[in-house]
Enzyme design. Structure first.
Site, mmCIF file in Angstrom:
data_model
loop_
_atom_site.group_PDB
_atom_site.id
_atom_site.type_symbol
_atom_site.label_atom_id
_atom_site.label_comp_id
_atom_site.label_asym_id
_atom_site.label_seq_id
_atom_site.Cartn_x
_atom_site.Cartn_y
_atom_site.Cartn_z
ATOM 1 C CG HIS A 184 -0.130 -0.136 2.514
ATOM 2 N ND1 HIS A 184 0.602 0.881 3.077
ATOM 3 C CD2 HIS A 184 0.053 -1.216 3.317
ATOM 4 C CE1 HIS A 184 1.195 0.459 4.172
ATOM 5 N NE2 HIS A 184 0.887 -0.820 4.338
ATOM 6 C CG ASP B 4 5.603 -3.749 5.974
ATOM 7 O OD1 ASP B 4 4.612 -4.445 6.298
ATOM 8 O OD2 ASP B 4 6.011 -2.799 6.670
#
Length: 441
Positions: free
Chosen positions: A59, A369
């Protein structure tokens, strides 16, 4: 499974992307050894036709998930949430089986943390929206303008979209699509998502008991490791954070990255130690993941890798049945992976058996991540840098127009891996059953 042309590899289900990917990380084979295996015949790239693309992305920039215990707090003003007009693009969110959007426990938790200024924790900002729009524009240049692969307007028959059920990811996907298709569409945009307990787009410690047991206490233990503990003490003392406060390098990096992305004034010592913070956050993450443990990596990202690989197999051979996409017999570790995937299938059957999967040109996966780090590790291309906001891992599938052979190319953050050494390619595994041959570019 990336870069450089080498000997024919048969892509056994899961074995290549879950089990093989780990082997690529573990057993690195010298370039000279691979060159002799296939005679190193050159490939005329002008004869390669792009057949399918998969993009896994993080994102865009957001507010931090947890504020630091400092007297002077960074102010997160709601004005940072202004939506850029060019990113407006209507979409609908459904479950993987087409039902209503599942509840999002993570968003509920984020709303419990209100930062100074009024924003919630983990909110996608205007900066993050623009980052994702820019990524979409890059994909448009690659697959609409430079290569006439995708339709210039969104076509639901060409694109499959899946995201974790977290609002910043759904909104990031919207912005990416707006940039990719310039807010033009021929049909409804459906973003598929899953229940939190069975999600596979990140290491699911909630659903996988074995993974949870392996990781139990490891984040706290990481802060006590030689080197990490000394640096953490130095950073906390420099910032005036009490030694008893539960602040580790993951929390520190989360705040550093968010503040830097938005050019916000923060603690001077936080900026001074930014490089150390990032490196130690990576060390902490790798310690928690136990990247030298094959089973841990398989349980962390194996089910997601299975999805990526099954998409490739179906693109090569649309008649591939779901029950043929299974693990080879390689011991108890893969049995654990099979068990983990079986749990996911119970609640998400259509997510694993998209009826149009063999026809899709583009698969988009909005992840995090914590998804990308184990993916990069298993693929042997982790650069020991924390995946930045709006970063993408892109996999392209090509077919040679004359030989009909299949090729795969991988990009990370727009970087093309042009040699086996760059990608740390290793070990070639044999297939358990006959299947399509895929060479690696």
């Amino acid at each position: 499974m990336i870069t450089g042309v080498f000997s024919v590899r048969v892509w056994t289900p899961v074995g290549v992307l879950a089990s093989l990917a780990y082997c690529l990380h573990q057993r690195r084979v010298a370039l000279a050894e691979l060159q002799g295996a296939d005679g190193q015949r050159p490939v005329d790239r002008s004869l390669l036709k792009l057949k399918m693309v998969q993009v896994v992305f993080r994102h865009g920039a957001r507010s931090p998930l947890k504020p630091l215990p400092l007297e002077e707090q960074v102010e997160w003003n709601p004005q940072l949430l202004e939506v850029p007009p060019q990113t407006q693009f209507d979409y609908t969110v459904t479950s993987l089986i087409g039902g209503p959007k599942p509840p999002s426990p993570y968003d509920s938790q984020y709303h419990e943390t209100i930062l100074k200024g009024g924003m919630f924790a983990g909110q996608l900002t205007k900066v993050g929206m623009q980052q994702m729009f820019t990524l979409g524009e890059r994909l448009r240049k690659n697959y609409v303008e430079d290569i006439p692969f995708l339709s210039p307007t969104f076509n639901p028959q060409e694109v499959f979209i899946r995201s974790t059920n977290i609002f910043r990811n759904l909104e990031s996907t919207r912005c990416l699509l707006a940039g990719l298709f310039q807010c033009q569409k021929e049909g409804p945009i459906i973003i598929h998502t899953d229940e939190a307990h069975s999600e596979v787009l990140y290491p699911n410690y909630q659903n996988c008991w074995s993974l949870r047991q392996r990781a139990r206490g490891r984040r706290q233990a990481a802060s006590l490791q030689p080197g990490i503990s000394e640096d953490l003490k130095k950073v906390k003392e420099g910032m005036g954070v009490d030694s008893s406060d539960e602040v580790d390098f993951l929390i520190l990096l989360d705040n550093v990255a968010a503040e830097q992305a938005h050019s916000l004034p923060s603690c001077p010592m936080l900026k001074t130690f930014a490089r150390i913070i990032e490196q130690r956050a990576v060390d902490t993450s790798l310690y928690v993941l136990q990247t030298e443990d094959r089973e841990s990596l398989q349980m962390a990202v194996g089910p997601f890798l299975h999805i990526l690989e099954s998409n490739l197999l179906r693109a090569v051979d649309p008649t591939t049945a779901p029950d043929k996409i299974r693990c080879p017999q390689e011991g108890a570790d893969l049995a654990l992976l099979n068990s983990s995937m079986a749990e996911s299938r119970k609640s998400t059957p259509v997510g694993w058996q998209d009826p149009q999967r063999g026809e899709r040109k583009l698969y988009l996966y909005a992840a995090h991540d914590v998804t990308l780090i184990p993916l990069l590790v298993t693929l042997g291309i982790f650069d020991h840098k924390w995946p930045p906001f709006a970063v993408d891992l892109t996999m392209e599938l090509y077919q040679h127009l004359e030989s009909k052979e299949w090729f795969v190319q991988l990009y990370y953050h727009g970087k093309y891996f042009s040699s086996l050494e760059d990608a740390a390619i290793g070990t070639i595994l044999e297939a358990e059953r006959p299947g399509p041959n895929l060479l690696v570019l």
